[in-house]
Design a protein around this motif. Structure first.
Motif, short mmCIF file in Angstrom:
data_model
loop_
_atom_site.label_atom_id
_atom_site.label_comp_id
_atom_site.label_asym_id
_atom_site.label_seq_id
_atom_site.Cartn_x
_atom_site.Cartn_y
_atom_site.Cartn_z
N VAL A 180 123.70 21.85 154.10
CA VAL A 180 123.62 20.39 154.24
C VAL A 180 122.15 20.00 154.36
CG1 VAL A 180 124.26 18.38 155.63
CG2 VAL A 180 125.87 20.29 155.36
N PRO A 181 121.57 19.36 153.34
CA PRO A 181 120.18 18.90 153.44
C PRO A 181 120.09 17.69 154.37
CG PRO A 181 120.94 19.05 151.14
CD PRO A 181 122.15 19.08 152.02
N VAL A 182 118.95 17.56 155.05
CA VAL A 182 118.72 16.40 155.90
C VAL A 182 117.34 15.83 155.60
CG1 VAL A 182 118.60 15.49 158.25
CG2 VAL A 182 120.13 17.41 157.74
N ALA A 183 117.30 14.53 155.33
CA ALA A 183 116.05 13.83 155.08
C ALA A 183 115.74 12.92 156.25
CB ALA A 183 116.14 13.01 153.79
N THR A 184 114.47 12.59 156.43
CA THR A 184 114.07 11.69 157.51
C THR A 184 112.77 10.97 157.16
OG1 THR A 184 113.63 11.51 159.89
CG2 THR A 184 112.77 13.46 158.75
N ASN A 185 112.52 9.88 157.87
CA ASN A 185 111.24 9.19 157.77
C ASN A 185 110.57 9.08 159.14
OD1 ASN A 185 112.73 7.24 159.10
ND2 ASN A 185 112.66 5.73 157.45
#
Length: 242
Positions: A180-185
């Protein structure tokens, strides 16, 4: 003047963050000694507290998007600050990390890290840790849960490009689990260095899982594309155009 006030708020937040770690860690230590469930409960409580206190003290709110996994998977996340460690862990039921070996000797962090199933690794010997973890999984000694790994290996500021390390692909191939990839800012608001944190809303987005079965090169390419594309979108949403 507003910058100065926010800087002071950030300083206060940073200080109380470590005080809270000590207080919550000591409060949950008996439960952590008794069971892994107690250690996980303590860690989740700390994550909830930091999320609340960041919003109250600094005006930095956190939003979780997508569907956090509950089954046995790898979670491959973008790493931009200490905050993403806490928010990702707090969103899943039984997270565990590959952590720097020296952290196992740190008060509170080390004891809870080992209790929840983190895997210590000496700096520069990540390959050894991967082999040990695979051996533990195959022998049944590894604790169940969601393995959180940072494919780039360190905190990367928004807009900066760094290679994705092959270790994530090797784990994907050998474990045969979805990723499960997770992106963030969050790095837009909480930079890699310095005291100052910006107010706003940091987003942590769980992306659609990558099914097992791809060749390592194809998997690594898809993982990087999925995470970086989503991070660019979230950065732009936060007003960052690097």
């Amino acid at each position: 003047m507003s910058y100065a006030i926010q800087w002071v708020r950030s300083l206060i937040f940073n200080g109380q963050m470590y005080v809270a770690m000590l207080v919550i860690g000591v409060a949950y230590l008996p439960a952590a000694i008794i069971s892994r469930r107690g250690a996980i409960a303590g860690c989740h409580q700390y994550c909830r507290y930091i999320r609340w206190s960041a919003g109250w003290i600094m005006g930095l709110k956190c939003e979780i998007r997508g569907t956090p996994p509950t089954e046995e998977v790898m979670v491959a996340a973008k790493h931009q600050s200490f905050m993403d460690v806490l928010m990702i862990y707090g969103a899943i039921p039984r997270g565990k990390f590959i952590m720097k070996a020296i952290l196992q000797y740190a008060p509170i962090i080390g004891q809870f890290g080992l209790r929840i199933g983190c895997i210590p690794v000496n700096r520069g010997k990540r390959g050894v840790a991967i082999k040990k973890m695979l051996a533990d999984v195959k022998s049944g000694r590894a604790l169940p849960g969601q393995l959180i790994i940072y494919p780039q290996g360190t905190r990367i500021p928004p807009g900066e490009k760094r290679p994705y390390k092959i270790g994530t692909g090797l784990l994907y191939r050998e474990l045969g689990q979805p990723v499960v990839p997770v992106a963030t800012n969050v790095g837009v608001f909480w930079p890699k260095r310095g005291v100052y944190r910006k107010p706003g809303t940091a987003v942590f987005e769980f992306l659609p899982p990558i099914a097992p079965g791809l060749e390592v090169d194809a998997f690594m390419a898809k993982l990087e594309t999925d995470i970086e594309t989503a991070c660019d979108r979230l950065n732009a949403e936060a007003g960052f155009h690097g």
